[in-house]
Design a protein around this motif. Structure first.
Motif, PDB file in Angstrom:
ATOM      1  N   GLU A 105       0.838  -1.207   0.000  1.00  0.00           N
ATOM      2  CA  GLU A 105       0.000   0.000   0.000  1.00  0.00           C
ATOM      3  C   GLU A 105       0.871   1.255   0.000  1.00  0.00           C
ATOM      4  O   GLU A 105       0.592   2.223  -0.711  1.00  0.00           O
ATOM      5  CB  GLU A 105      -0.964  -0.043   1.189  1.00  0.00           C
ATOM      6  CG  GLU A 105      -1.967  -1.172   0.979  1.00  0.00           C
ATOM      7  CD  GLU A 105      -3.023  -1.317   2.069  1.00  0.00           C
ATOM      8  OE1 GLU A 105      -3.999  -2.025   1.814  1.00  0.00           O
ATOM      9  OE2 GLU A 105      -2.857  -0.737   3.163  1.00  0.00           O
ATOM     10  N   ASP A 106       1.933   1.209   0.766  1.00  0.00           N
ATOM     11  CA  ASP A 106       2.847   2.344   0.834  1.00  0.00           C
ATOM     12  C   ASP A 106       3.487   2.610  -0.539  1.00  0.00           C
ATOM     13  O   ASP A 106       3.585   3.762  -0.979  1.00  0.00           O
ATOM     14  CB  ASP A 106       3.927   2.019   1.885  1.00  0.00           C
ATOM     15  CG  ASP A 106       4.866   3.171   2.094  1.00  0.00           C
ATOM     16  OD1 ASP A 106       4.367   4.271   2.386  1.00  0.00           O
ATOM     17  OD2 ASP A 106       6.096   2.984   1.948  1.00  0.00           O
ATOM     18  N   ALA A 107       3.891   1.516  -1.229  1.00  0.00           N
ATOM     19  CA  ALA A 107       4.524   1.687  -2.548  1.00  0.00           C
ATOM     20  C   ALA A 107       3.544   2.343  -3.527  1.00  0.00           C
ATOM     21  O   ALA A 107       3.896   3.281  -4.249  1.00  0.00           O
ATOM     22  CB  ALA A 107       4.986   0.333  -3.084  1.00  0.00           C
ATOM     23  N   GLY A 112       3.443   5.377  -6.626  1.00  0.00           N
ATOM     24  CA  GLY A 112       2.504   5.359  -7.744  1.00  0.00           C
ATOM     25  C   GLY A 112       1.585   6.565  -7.753  1.00  0.00           C
ATOM     26  O   GLY A 112       0.937   6.849  -8.758  1.00  0.00           O
ATOM     27  N   GLY A 113       1.489   7.253  -6.619  1.00  0.00           N
ATOM     28  CA  GLY A 113       0.605   8.417  -6.539  1.00  0.00           C
ATOM     29  C   GLY A 113      -0.868   8.040  -6.388  1.00  0.00           C
ATOM     30  O   GLY A 113      -1.751   8.869  -6.622  1.00  0.00           O
ATOM     31  N   PHE A 114      -1.166   6.790  -6.007  1.00  0.00           N
ATOM     32  CA  PHE A 114      -2.562   6.378  -5.798  1.00  0.00           C
ATOM     33  C   PHE A 114      -2.883   6.607  -4.322  1.00  0.00           C
ATOM     34  O   PHE A 114      -2.722   5.691  -3.488  1.00  0.00           O
ATOM     35  CB  PHE A 114      -2.747   4.897  -6.166  1.00  0.00           C
ATOM     36  CG  PHE A 114      -2.374   4.573  -7.588  1.00  0.00           C
ATOM     37  CD1 PHE A 114      -3.301   4.709  -8.612  1.00  0.00           C
ATOM     38  CD2 PHE A 114      -1.083   4.156  -7.901  1.00  0.00           C
ATOM     39  CE1 PHE A 114      -2.955   4.427  -9.930  1.00  0.00           C
ATOM     40  CE2 PHE A 114      -0.727   3.871  -9.212  1.00  0.00           C
ATOM     41  CZ  PHE A 114      -1.662   4.007 -10.226  1.00  0.00           C
ATOM     42  N   SER A 115      -3.331   7.820  -3.998  1.00  0.00           N
ATOM     43  CA  SER A 115      -3.380   8.216  -2.590  1.00  0.00           C
ATOM     44  C   SER A 115      -4.342   7.371  -1.752  1.00  0.00           C
ATOM     45  O   SER A 115      -4.122   7.204  -0.555  1.00  0.00           O
ATOM     46  CB  SER A 115      -3.747   9.693  -2.488  1.00  0.00           C
ATOM     47  OG  SER A 115      -4.939   9.894  -3.206  1.00  0.00           O
ATOM     48  N   ASP A 116      -5.410   6.825  -2.378  1.00  0.00           N
ATOM     49  CA  ASP A 116      -6.344   6.027  -1.568  1.00  0.00           C
ATOM     50  C   ASP A 116      -6.234   4.532  -1.867  1.00  0.00           C
ATOM     51  O   ASP A 116      -7.165   3.774  -1.649  1.00  0.00           O
ATOM     52  CB  ASP A 116      -7.781   6.530  -1.760  1.00  0.00           C
ATOM     53  CG  ASP A 116      -8.132   6.648  -3.232  1.00  0.00           C
ATOM     54  OD1 ASP A 116      -7.249   6.329  -4.072  1.00  0.00           O
ATOM     55  OD2 ASP A 116      -9.272   7.036  -3.548  1.00  0.00           O
ATOM     56  N   PHE A 117      -5.064   4.120  -2.349  1.00  0.00           N
ATOM     57  CA  PHE A 117      -4.869   2.700  -2.697  1.00  0.00           C
ATOM     58  C   PHE A 117      -5.037   1.789  -1.487  1.00  0.00           C
ATOM     59  O   PHE A 117      -4.478   2.042  -0.423  1.00  0.00           O
ATOM     60  CB  PHE A 117      -3.467   2.491  -3.283  1.00  0.00           C
ATOM     61  CG  PHE A 117      -3.185   1.052  -3.642  1.00  0.00           C
ATOM     62  CD1 PHE A 117      -3.445   0.590  -4.919  1.00  0.00           C
ATOM     63  CD2 PHE A 117      -2.673   0.160  -2.699  1.00  0.00           C
ATOM     64  CE1 PHE A 117      -3.195  -0.740  -5.256  1.00  0.00           C
ATOM     65  CE2 PHE A 117      -2.428  -1.176  -3.031  1.00  0.00           C
ATOM     66  CZ  PHE A 117      -2.679  -1.617  -4.308  1.00  0.00           C
ATOM     67  N   GLU A 446      -7.578   2.364 -14.913  1.00  0.00           N
ATOM     68  CA  GLU A 446      -7.690   2.556 -13.461  1.00  0.00           C
ATOM     69  C   GLU A 446      -7.614   1.223 -12.735  1.00  0.00           C
ATOM     70  O   GLU A 446      -7.969   0.189 -13.282  1.00  0.00           O
ATOM     71  CB  GLU A 446      -8.972   3.307 -13.095  1.00  0.00           C
ATOM     72  CG  GLU A 446     -10.232   2.537 -13.358  1.00  0.00           C
ATOM     73  CD  GLU A 446     -11.458   3.299 -12.869  1.00  0.00           C
ATOM     74  OE1 GLU A 446     -11.364   3.952 -11.818  1.00  0.00           O
ATOM     75  OE2 GLU A 446     -12.500   3.221 -13.543  1.00  0.00           O
ATOM     76  N   ILE A 447      -7.126   1.306 -11.498  1.00  0.00           N
ATOM     77  CA  ILE A 447      -6.994   0.081 -10.704  1.00  0.00           C
ATOM     78  C   ILE A 447      -8.366  -0.347 -10.204  1.00  0.00           C
ATOM     79  O   ILE A 447      -9.088   0.439  -9.599  1.00  0.00           O
ATOM     80  CB  ILE A 447      -6.034   0.313  -9.508  1.00  0.00           C
ATOM     81  CG1 ILE A 447      -4.620   0.599 -10.032  1.00  0.00           C
ATOM     82  CG2 ILE A 447      -6.036  -0.894  -8.564  1.00  0.00           C
ATOM     83  CD1 ILE A 447      -3.601   0.929  -8.956  1.00  0.00           C
ATOM     84  N   LYS A 448      -8.720  -1.588 -10.520  1.00  0.00           N
ATOM     85  CA  LYS A 448     -10.040  -2.095 -10.123  1.00  0.00           C
ATOM     86  C   LYS A 448      -9.916  -2.988  -8.887  1.00  0.00           C
ATOM     87  O   LYS A 448     -10.780  -2.992  -8.032  1.00  0.00           O
ATOM     88  CB  LYS A 448     -10.602  -2.912 -11.294  1.00  0.00           C
ATOM     89  CG  LYS A 448     -12.082  -3.087 -11.288  1.00  0.00           C
ATOM     90  CD  LYS A 448     -12.786  -1.822 -11.701  1.00  0.00           C
ATOM     91  CE  LYS A 448     -14.280  -1.914 -11.430  1.00  0.00           C
ATOM     92  NZ  LYS A 448     -14.857  -0.575 -11.336  1.00  0.00           N
ATOM     93  N   SER A 449      -8.851  -3.776  -8.834  1.00  0.00           N
ATOM     94  CA  SER A 449      -8.640  -4.603  -7.638  1.00  0.00           C
ATOM     95  C   SER A 449      -7.158  -4.911  -7.484  1.00  0.00           C
ATOM     96  O   SER A 449      -6.405  -4.865  -8.457  1.00  0.00           O
ATOM     97  CB  SER A 449      -9.433  -5.907  -7.727  1.00  0.00           C
ATOM     98  OG  SER A 449      -8.893  -6.720  -8.739  1.00  0.00           O
ATOM     99  N   ALA A 450      -6.782  -5.198  -6.253  1.00  0.00           N
ATOM    100  CA  ALA A 450      -5.382  -5.524  -5.973  1.00  0.00           C
ATOM    101  C   ALA A 450      -5.332  -6.546  -4.851  1.00  0.00           C
ATOM    102  O   ALA A 450      -5.981  -6.373  -3.816  1.00  0.00           O
ATOM    103  CB  ALA A 450      -4.621  -4.258  -5.565  1.00  0.00           C
ATOM    104  N   VAL A 451      -4.586  -7.616  -5.088  1.00  0.00           N
ATOM    105  CA  VAL A 451      -4.503  -8.700  -4.109  1.00  0.00           C
ATOM    106  C   VAL A 451      -3.035  -9.045  -3.887  1.00  0.00           C
ATOM    107  O   VAL A 451      -2.251  -9.059  -4.833  1.00  0.00           O
ATOM    108  CB  VAL A 451      -5.254  -9.954  -4.638  1.00  0.00           C
ATOM    109  CG1 VAL A 451      -5.069 -11.147  -3.703  1.00  0.00           C
ATOM    110  CG2 VAL A 451      -6.733  -9.654  -4.819  1.00  0.00           C
TER     111      VAL A 451
END
Ligand code: SAM
Length: 471
Positions: A105-107, A112-117, A446-451
């Motif tokens: 999440e930090d990366a 990546g600039g995805f502030s709410d990842f 856009e990112i839809k999901s991440a596991v």
């Protein structure tokens, strides 16, 4: 970030470890200045000595644990803290997963600039020990002697793993907890036989004298098959026979025994050629309903059970209907392609290593898969320079699974030109994945999901599956 002028090499500091940094070191701050601490886990208060100081950060090594972490557990391995393998074994497994998830999440947020990842799921391993299906032990005439060992310990023989940062010293391993129990039995027999046969002399990488180089084991976790590959510096099956005979006599589970001969100085288990000593020159391994032939030098996911879970996450992310054309970029031996082939119209795998492509073709044939094709491609430039044959249709879905360095920038910048509806990015390095994800976002995905799938418990390694969809 403040940079306290008073921190320098050799300083001893009392540090509170806040989290685990990517790569497995503990992270502490002194007046906002970041210090990475080797051998420390979150929650510990340690006395640590600075051994490296750079602009913006320093690195230190634990001298003493002043207060133990509430998240600490007893490390089961006798070699813990000396062998570089399972560095975070003393952190409870739940905490290992939390820390790794936090790193991902930090990366994505920072790089990546995805502030709410946020990760949608974390797939922990089960079992968390004995999970590796491949081990590579080194024979050595230069044993790493522990302070606790008696003066007269045999220093001229070891079979085990490298001491971190020392290519010439080998830690004699009696029990490795991340390999199946059978592997420890084989190590014991090999050691016993070598110690009573002086002609079975370990190869010395400094002088290039000696015979035995590596003992490589491959376990078919889902098939029970077992390969022993003994790598020697020259070809002499006669000389090797006390070892091969003893192993075959005492370990009836062995289904394949090969001797790779590496006459080169390079410190690799890959032989110039291979002689079959017993059984088949490969083992079979199953993943899902697929069977793979795995030979001594072919690439295969090293954790079969988590490998399956990883591929299931890819299947979930792509959500195929049977009508799609899929590209599998950086396909290796084609396992993802073959895994997806039954659910897709056509799959095209792209890879630069010819032997991996040969394995991929063979595995397609073995599983009677006819809708997957594999192409040799250096993906740094392949698409950009227009090398894709015209007969190959445009993809609906693209899977990418690049090496740790991530994708070449030309490839990352080209990816959106396929106009694929979905891109699934499998990665073993969240920092380069986050960097590449930023480019994909700029190009309309856009990112839809991440596991996150934990493939290697107790080690700092991280694997992720991120689904991107086109706006
Ligand atoms: C992480 S592995 C992929 C493994 C594979 N997807 C699997 O699950 O078995 C990365 C692969 O990328 C390949 N590779 C590295 N650089 C490449 C390049 N420039 N072009 C094509 N393939 C490359 C490597 O040979 C390796 O097989």
């Amino acid at each position: 970030m403040n940079e306290p002028l008073n921190i320098k090499r050799g300083d001893e500091l009392k540090l509170q470890i806040k989290s685990l940094a990517y790569g497995g070191m503990g992270l502490a701050r002194k007046d906002d200045f970041v210090i990475f601490v080797k051998g420390a886990i979150p929650g510990q208060v340690v006395k640590a000595r600075i051994y490296k100081k750079r602009k913006g950060y320093a690195e230190a090594r634990v001298q003493e644990i002043l207060t133990e972490s509430v998240k600490a557990v007893e490390a089961p391995c006798d070699h813990f803290g000396i062998c570089g393998g399972c560095r975070i074994q003393n952190l409870s497994y739940d905490e290992q997963l939390k820390e790794k998830a936090h790193q991902v999440e930090d990366a994505f947020r920072r790089l990546g600039g995805f502030s709410d990842f946020k990760l949608n799921d974390v797939v922990g391993a089960d079992p968390v020990f004995q999970y590796r299906n491949k081990m590579e032990f080194t024979f050595s005439s230069n044993r790493w002697v522990l302070e606790s060992e008696p003066e007269d310990v045999n220093k001229s023989f070891a079979i085990g793993l490298h001491i971190p940062g020392r290519y010439d010293k080998i830690l004699d391993i009696h029990e490795c907890h991340i390999q199946p129990v059978m592997g420890n039995r084989i190590l014991k027999i090999a050691r016993e036989i070598c110690l009573v046969h002086p002609e079975l002399k370990p190869y010395d990488p400094k002088t290039h004298i000696g015979f035995l180089r590596y003992l490589m084991l491959r376990f078919g976790v889902n098939t029970g098959q077992l390969m022993v590959n003994i790598v020697t510096a020259y070809d002499d099956l006669n000389k090797l026979s006390p070892l091969t005979d003893a192993l075959l006599d005492r370990v009836p589970e062995i289904t394949s025994m090969v001797n790779n001969v590496n006459t080169r100085k390079a410190d690799v288990a890959f032989g110039d050629y291979e002689t079959l000593v017993y059984g088949q020159p490969y083992i079979d391994e199953k993943m899902g309903d697929l069977t793979f032939e795995v030979s001594s030098n072919s690439f295969f996911q090293t954790n079969t059970i988590q490998g399956e879970r990883l591929y299931e996450e890819v299947v979930k992310a792509v959500g195929l209907t049977g009508a799609e054309v899929v590209y599998d970029l950086y396909c290796g031996t084609g396992t993802i392609s073959l895994y997806l082939s039954k659910k897709a119209k056509e799959v095209y795998g792209f890879e630069v290593i010819r032997s991996s492509l040969e394995n991929a073709d063979k595995n397609a044939e073995l599983n009677e898969i006819t809708n997957a094709q594999f192409l040799k491609a250096n993906l740094d430039t392949f698409f950009k320079s227009g090398q894709l044959p015209r007969r190959i249709p445009k993809p609906d879905v693209v899977i990418v699974d690049p090496p740790r360095a991530g994708m070449h920038s030309d490839m990352t910048n080209y990816l959106h030109k396929f106009k694929a509806k979905k891109i699934v990015y499998v990665s073993c390095n969240p920092t380069t994945q986050a960097r590449d994800a930023k480019v994909l976002a700029e190009k309309g995905y856009e990112i839809k999901s991440a596991v996150m799938v934990d493939m290697f418990p107790h080690t700092p390694h991280i694997e992720t599956v991120v689904l991107f969809v086109k706006h």
